[in-house]
Design a protein around this motif. Structure first.
Motif, PDB file in Angstrom:
ATOM      1  N   ASP A  17       0.761  -1.572   0.141  1.00  0.00           N
ATOM      2  CA  ASP A  17      -0.453  -0.023  -0.271  1.00  0.00           C
ATOM      3  C   ASP A  17       0.615   0.961  -0.193  1.00  0.00           C
ATOM      4  O   ASP A  17       0.229   2.390  -0.101  1.00  0.00           O
ATOM      5  N   ASP A  38      -0.688   5.247   3.868  1.00  0.00           N
ATOM      6  CA  ASP A  38      -0.730   4.297   4.757  1.00  0.00           C
ATOM      7  C   ASP A  38       0.447   3.572   5.286  1.00  0.00           C
ATOM      8  O   ASP A  38       1.332   2.406   4.605  1.00  0.00           O
ATOM      9  N   THR A  40       1.484   2.726   7.750  1.00  0.00           N
ATOM     10  CA  THR A  40       1.667   0.992   8.659  1.00  0.00           C
ATOM     11  C   THR A  40       0.588  -0.081   8.132  1.00  0.00           C
ATOM     12  O   THR A  40       1.104  -1.167   8.669  1.00  0.00           O
ATOM     13  N   LYS A  41       0.839  -0.004   6.812  1.00  0.00           N
ATOM     14  CA  LYS A  41       0.700  -1.165   5.613  1.00  0.00           C
ATOM     15  C   LYS A  41       2.084  -0.966   4.703  1.00  0.00           C
ATOM     16  O   LYS A  41       1.696  -0.677   4.047  1.00  0.00           O
ATOM     17  N   LYS A  50       4.845  -6.428  11.564  1.00  0.00           N
ATOM     18  CA  LYS A  50       4.330  -6.270  12.203  1.00  0.00           C
ATOM     19  C   LYS A  50       3.985  -4.915  13.569  1.00  0.00           C
ATOM     20  O   LYS A  50       5.469  -4.609  13.992  1.00  0.00           O
TER      21      LYS A  50
END
Length: 319
Positions: A17, A38, A40-41, A50
């Motif tokens: 992403d 994003d 975080t992805k 993770k």
């Protein structure tokens, strides 16, 4: 000689992403367009990421590999991870639920953290007199370890979790984090002197700051592979874990120290101020390493090849 090598090592762009612009060489950090994606992805081919926002931990583990060495592709992924950490921390200023406090670097290859530099590539560059190719690789390595050593220019506390062999550049990478946690069966060392070279991507800088110049020089010049317990006694390994309990030990360490995170983060930042590591220091040492590498003889390169073969036998015995 083959018997000695056996002893050393047997005892011893698809990005999910994120929109990342990856240059032809990894000597410049790829940029993340955090306003359009994003951070975080993050899906990377060589590193599994993770994010545990509840515990405020960013986990990054090198994916299982038949050849767990530091390649240009792995270096690119490492730089992408660093960019994503910085982007998340910026987001954390506005959304506290996304704020992180710890970064943990590990490996998913059983029995191996990382075997270090791509020795076959080194030998090929030296034989072809390709100093530029070797320099690009070496500069990419110090880009990564310098980012680690600066905690990505964030208040994070960084942790290396070593659950297997960390040799050469793999050991240098582990040394670049604030805290080194190792399982008792892990072994670490700098074998470069065995083929008439020295570890040029941070080992001298990190070890001299951690255990003193004399001890660092002794460790580097020995060419030995040390047990985690030996390195814990020397002050190189900070936290010793029982075999198979590395991740739990990291979690316990974080839980015990969470209330002191602010103080610990400030202490590590102060340490970087008191005894600063300049990028230019790493670069100058790499240039010395390049000069030395280009002087290796054919006999030295054959020894390098034997060490590569020993690494492969080590992995074959684990399968």
């Amino acid at each position: 000689m083959a018997k000695a090598d056996d002893h050393l090592f047997s005892d011893v762009q698809s990005v999910g992403d994120l929109e990342i612009s990856t240059p032809a060489t990894p000597t410049r950090r790829p940029a993340i367009e955090s306003t359009q994606s994003d951070p975080t992805k993050l899906l990377l081919p060589y590193i599994d990421v993770k994010l545990d926002f509840e515990q405020k931990i960013y986990w990054a583990a090198m994916r299982p590999s038949q050849h767990p060495m530091i390649t240009m592709e792995l270096l690119r992924d490492m730089m992408c991870v660093q960019e994503s950490v910085r982007a998340i921390m910026e987001e954390g200023n506005r959304e506290q639920c996304r704020h992180l406090e710890y970064f943990v670097a590990a490996s998913q290859t059983p029995g191996v953290y990382n075997f270090g530099g791509n020795l076959a590539y080194f030998a090929d560059c030296i034989r072809r007199r390709d100093r530029e190719g070797l320099r690009d690789y070496a500069y990419a390595c110090i880009d990564v370890v310098y980012g680690n050593a600066m905690a990505f220019h964030t208040p994070l506390i960084t942790i290396a979790l070593v659950q297997g062999d960390a040799l050469g550049g793999g050991f240098e990478c582990a040394l670049s984090f604030d805290v080194l946690v190792a399982e008792k069966s892990a072994r670490m060392g700098l074998p470069e002197v065995l083929f008439n070279l020295f570890p040029g991507m941070g080992a001298y800088s990190f070890l001299s700051r951690k255990i003193g110049m004399a001890s660092a020089e002794k460790l580097i010049m020995s060419g030995k592979v040390y047990s985690a317990e030996e390195l814990h006694h020397l002050g190189v390994v900070d936290v010793l874990a029982e075999d198979g309990q590395g991740e739990n030990t990291v979690r316990d360490y974080i839980a015990r120290n969470r209330r002191r995170h602010n103080a610990h983060s400030a202490i590590y930042r102060s340490k970087r101020r008191i005894d600063p590591l300049k990028y230019e220091e790493l670069q100058d040492i790499v240039d010395i390493w390049l000069d030395a590498a280009m002087k290796l003889s054919e006999q030295d390169l054959r020894m390098m090849k034997r060490l590569v073969a020993a690494q492969e036998r080590r992995l074959d015995r684990q399968e």
